[in-house]
Write an enzyme that holds these catalytic residues in place. Sequence first.
Site, PDB file in Angstrom:
ATOM      1  N   GLU A  58       3.229   5.202   1.814  1.00  0.00           N
ATOM      2  CA  GLU A  58       3.521   3.332   1.480  1.00  0.00           C
ATOM      3  C   GLU A  58       2.535   2.809   0.194  1.00  0.00           C
ATOM      4  O   GLU A  58       3.086   1.862  -0.331  1.00  0.00           O
ATOM      5  CB  GLU A  58       2.895   2.492   3.155  1.00  0.00           C
ATOM      6  CG  GLU A  58       3.264   3.638   4.480  1.00  0.00           C
ATOM      7  CD  GLU A  58       4.877   2.435   3.918  1.00  0.00           C
ATOM      8  OE1 GLU A  58       4.894   1.242   3.602  1.00  0.00           O
ATOM      9  OE2 GLU A  58       5.639   3.112   4.890  1.00  0.00           O
ATOM     10  N   HIS A  61       4.425   2.646  -2.445  1.00  0.00           N
ATOM     11  CA  HIS A  61       5.843   1.034  -2.764  1.00  0.00           C
ATOM     12  C   HIS A  61       5.134   0.541  -3.777  1.00  0.00           C
ATOM     13  O   HIS A  61       5.188  -0.174  -4.438  1.00  0.00           O
ATOM     14  CB  HIS A  61       6.083   0.710  -1.321  1.00  0.00           C
ATOM     15  CG  HIS A  61       7.076   1.671  -0.496  1.00  0.00           C
ATOM     16  ND1 HIS A  61       8.354   1.640  -1.818  1.00  0.00           N
ATOM     17  CD2 HIS A  61       7.175   2.300   0.454  1.00  0.00           C
ATOM     18  CE1 HIS A  61       8.708   2.252  -0.764  1.00  0.00           C
ATOM     19  NE2 HIS A  61       8.319   3.075   1.007  1.00  0.00           N
ATOM     20  N   HIS A  65       5.235  -1.086  -7.355  1.00  0.00           N
ATOM     21  CA  HIS A  65       5.319  -2.177  -7.500  1.00  0.00           C
ATOM     22  C   HIS A  65       4.645  -2.623  -8.966  1.00  0.00           C
ATOM     23  O   HIS A  65       4.699  -3.425  -9.777  1.00  0.00           O
ATOM     24  CB  HIS A  65       5.228  -3.236  -6.444  1.00  0.00           C
ATOM     25  CG  HIS A  65       4.522  -4.552  -6.435  1.00  0.00           C
ATOM     26  ND1 HIS A  65       4.028  -4.929  -5.690  1.00  0.00           N
ATOM     27  CD2 HIS A  65       5.781  -5.608  -7.501  1.00  0.00           C
ATOM     28  CE1 HIS A  65       3.910  -6.543  -5.745  1.00  0.00           C
ATOM     29  NE2 HIS A  65       5.361  -6.958  -6.702  1.00  0.00           N
TER      30      HIS A  65
END
Length: 183
Positions: A58, A61, A65
């Site tokens: 996670e 991610h 970004h």
Amino acid sequence: TRVSSDVMRDDAGLADVAIEQVPGSLSDHYEPLYRVLRLSEAVYHGRSLAAVGVATHEVGHALQHAAGDFRVRTLGPAGVAASFGSGVGIILLVLGLWFRPLLWLGASMFCGAVFFQIANLPGELDASRRAKLRLLALGIVADEDLRAVSHVSNAATLTYMAATLQTLLSSLIGLLRYMGRRA
């Protein structure tokens, strides 16, 4: 796991990304719209290599970004629409059994959700890759433990792939049944 997520986040200059605990199992995700990592209780408080693997996936991610990866910018907001489309699509498909135009509208919305899932697969793989590189660079896990963490991180991606295949096959089965009734 919260500690390793904090270390990875802070080292990458992502102090503005919050980390929150959420209820449920397999509810771990990164929300780019709110810049928050949401980790299930087991992962948030976990100390196992499995928990580290899920949490760092996670974080991967969030790293995407921060790097301006087009998948997060584009597919993040599209994910909200796809989730909506999937839910509403099913309802319209059922209602379409009585009112035909709704059947095609529902099928279109549901297919849009399937397309989103397929388009998002490379981003899932990339998040795992970024997370593993960061884990090694920071020395959060030893080289001998990276294999176990890699298996868990890859399992997060495979779970996503399995859900995509399930949705795709369910769509195909529904279409074939509908076509069989019309014949």
